[in-house]
Scaffold this motif. Structure first.
Motif, short mmCIF file in Angstrom:
data_model
loop_
_atom_site.label_atom_id
_atom_site.label_comp_id
_atom_site.label_asym_id
_atom_site.label_seq_id
_atom_site.Cartn_x
_atom_site.Cartn_y
_atom_site.Cartn_z
N LEU A 106 -23.11 -11.78 50.28
CA LEU A 106 -24.41 -12.30 49.86
C LEU A 106 -25.09 -11.33 48.90
O LEU A 106 -25.02 -10.11 49.07
CB LEU A 106 -25.30 -12.54 51.07
CG LEU A 106 -24.89 -13.67 52.01
CD1 LEU A 106 -25.80 -13.69 53.22
CD2 LEU A 106 -24.90 -15.02 51.30
N GLY A 107 -25.74 -11.90 47.90
CA GLY A 107 -26.51 -11.12 46.95
C GLY A 107 -27.98 -11.07 47.33
O GLY A 107 -28.42 -11.72 48.29
N PRO A 108 -28.80 -10.39 46.55
CA PRO A 108 -30.22 -10.23 46.89
C PRO A 108 -31.03 -11.53 46.82
O PRO A 108 -32.12 -11.59 47.39
CB PRO A 108 -30.72 -9.22 45.85
CG PRO A 108 -29.70 -9.24 44.75
CD PRO A 108 -28.41 -9.57 45.38
N ARG A 109 -30.50 -12.55 46.16
CA ARG A 109 -31.23 -13.81 46.04
C ARG A 109 -30.74 -14.87 47.03
O ARG A 109 -31.07 -16.05 46.91
CB ARG A 109 -31.12 -14.36 44.62
CG ARG A 109 -31.74 -13.48 43.55
CD ARG A 109 -31.73 -14.19 42.21
NE ARG A 109 -32.42 -15.46 42.28
CZ ARG A 109 -32.14 -16.52 41.50
NH1 ARG A 109 -31.19 -16.43 40.59
NH2 ARG A 109 -32.82 -17.64 41.62
N ALA A 110 -29.98 -14.48 48.02
CA ALA A 110 -29.34 -15.44 48.91
C ALA A 110 -30.32 -16.30 49.71
O ALA A 110 -29.97 -17.39 50.16
CB ALA A 110 -28.38 -14.72 49.85
N SER A 111 -31.54 -15.83 49.88
CA SER A 111 -32.50 -16.60 50.67
C SER A 111 -32.81 -17.96 50.05
O SER A 111 -33.30 -18.86 50.75
CB SER A 111 -33.80 -15.81 50.84
OG SER A 111 -34.39 -15.55 49.57
N CYS A 112 -32.51 -18.15 48.77
CA CYS A 112 -32.83 -19.42 48.11
C CYS A 112 -31.95 -20.57 48.60
O CYS A 112 -32.25 -21.73 48.29
CB CYS A 112 -32.72 -19.29 46.59
SG CYS A 112 -31.05 -18.94 45.99
#
Length: 214
Positions: free
Chosen positions: A160-166
C-alpha cells in the motif's frame, strides 16, 4: 492525435457477449457452461480476491501490435488511446466504479520506459484515479514466465502507498494493459485488501489468447 491512425484503432477486435460474468471470457469457448449460464465451468485465470474482470479484446493482431508499440516502442499516446477504448468497460459496468487504481511499475522500470502505461490508461477512464499501490520489488518480466512461475514472480511485489485510504469502502477497478494468468492483478488485489475496499474488479485492454484457451 498520436502515433496511431483512426483506421488502425478501428481494426481492434473486441469481445462481444455472452461473456463469463466473472472472468470475462467468451462463453462460446471450450470451457464454457451450457447455453443460458452466465459463468465458465472453471474460469481460466486465477483472479484471487478480484470479483470480476473485463478486457476490450484478445491479445492478438492490431491490439497486440498497439500494446507492444506502447510498451516497447515508448509511445505514451498509445496508452491514452487504449484507455479511451477501455471507457466502454467502465460505461458498461453494472455498478458504479468509485475509483481506479493503476497497477504500478517498479520505479526503475518506469524510469526506463518513461511512463506507466496503466496509469495513462486509467487517467482517461472517468472515475477518480488513486495510485494506492507501490511496487516494492523489481520483478523479472512476466512475459518470460508461465503458469505458477508468474504467481511466484509477483508474490509480495506490491504494498500500500500513502494514498491507499482513498479506496476504503469503494468499488475499486484495478487497471493494467494485459490479463494473462491473473498473477499480477491478483497480487495487486491482495495488497489492496488491508485498505478495506468494498469490492475489487479488474479492467485491461487485452486478454492473452494463452489464457483464454488454456
Amino acid at each position: 492525435d498520436g502515433a496511431v491512425c483512426p483506421a488502425c484503432w478501428a481494426r481492434v477486435a473486441r469481445f462481444s457477449p455472452p461473456l463469463c460474468a466473472r472472468c470475462g471470457d467468451a462463453l462460446v469457448s471450450l470451457h464454457a457452461v451450457p447455453a443460458g449460464a452466465d459463468c465458465c465451468r472453471e474460469c481460466s485465470v486465477d483472479l484471487g480476491p478480484i470479483a470480476a474482470a473485463r478486457a476490450v479484446g484478445p491479445f492478438e493482431g492490431t491490439l497486440a501490435d498497439l500494446i507492444h508499440a506502447c510498451k516497447y516502442g515508448r509511445r505514451p499516446t498509445v496508452a491514452t488511446g487504449l484507455g479511451r477504448m477501455m471507457q466502454t468497460l467502465t460505461a458498461a459496468w453494472p455498478e458504479r466504479i468509485d475509483v481506479v487504481v493503476p497497477v504500478p511499475l517498479h520505479p526503475r522500470r518506469e524510469r526506463q520506459r518513461g511512463f506507466n502505461q496503466a496509469a495513462l490508461a486509467a487517467a482517461v477512464l472517468g472515475p477518480p484515479v488513486c495510485e494506492a499501490l507501490v511496487r516494492r520489488l523489481d520483478t523479472s518480466p512476466q512475459a518470460a514466465a508461465s503458469g505458477q512461475a508468474r504467481h511466484a514472480n509477483v508474490r509480495g511485489a506490491f504494498t500500500l502507498g500513502p494514498r491507499a485510504s482513498c479506496v476504503r469502502g469503494g468499488v475499486v477497478a484495478l487497471v493494467d494493459d494485459v490479463l494473462t494468468t491473473g498473477a499480477t492483478l491478483s497480487a495487486a488485489a491482495e495488497a489492496l485488501l488491508p485498505a478495506a475496499p468494498a469490492r475489487i474488479v479488474a479492467l485491461t485492454a487485452a486478454r492473452a489468447e494463452l489464457v483464454r484457451r488454456r
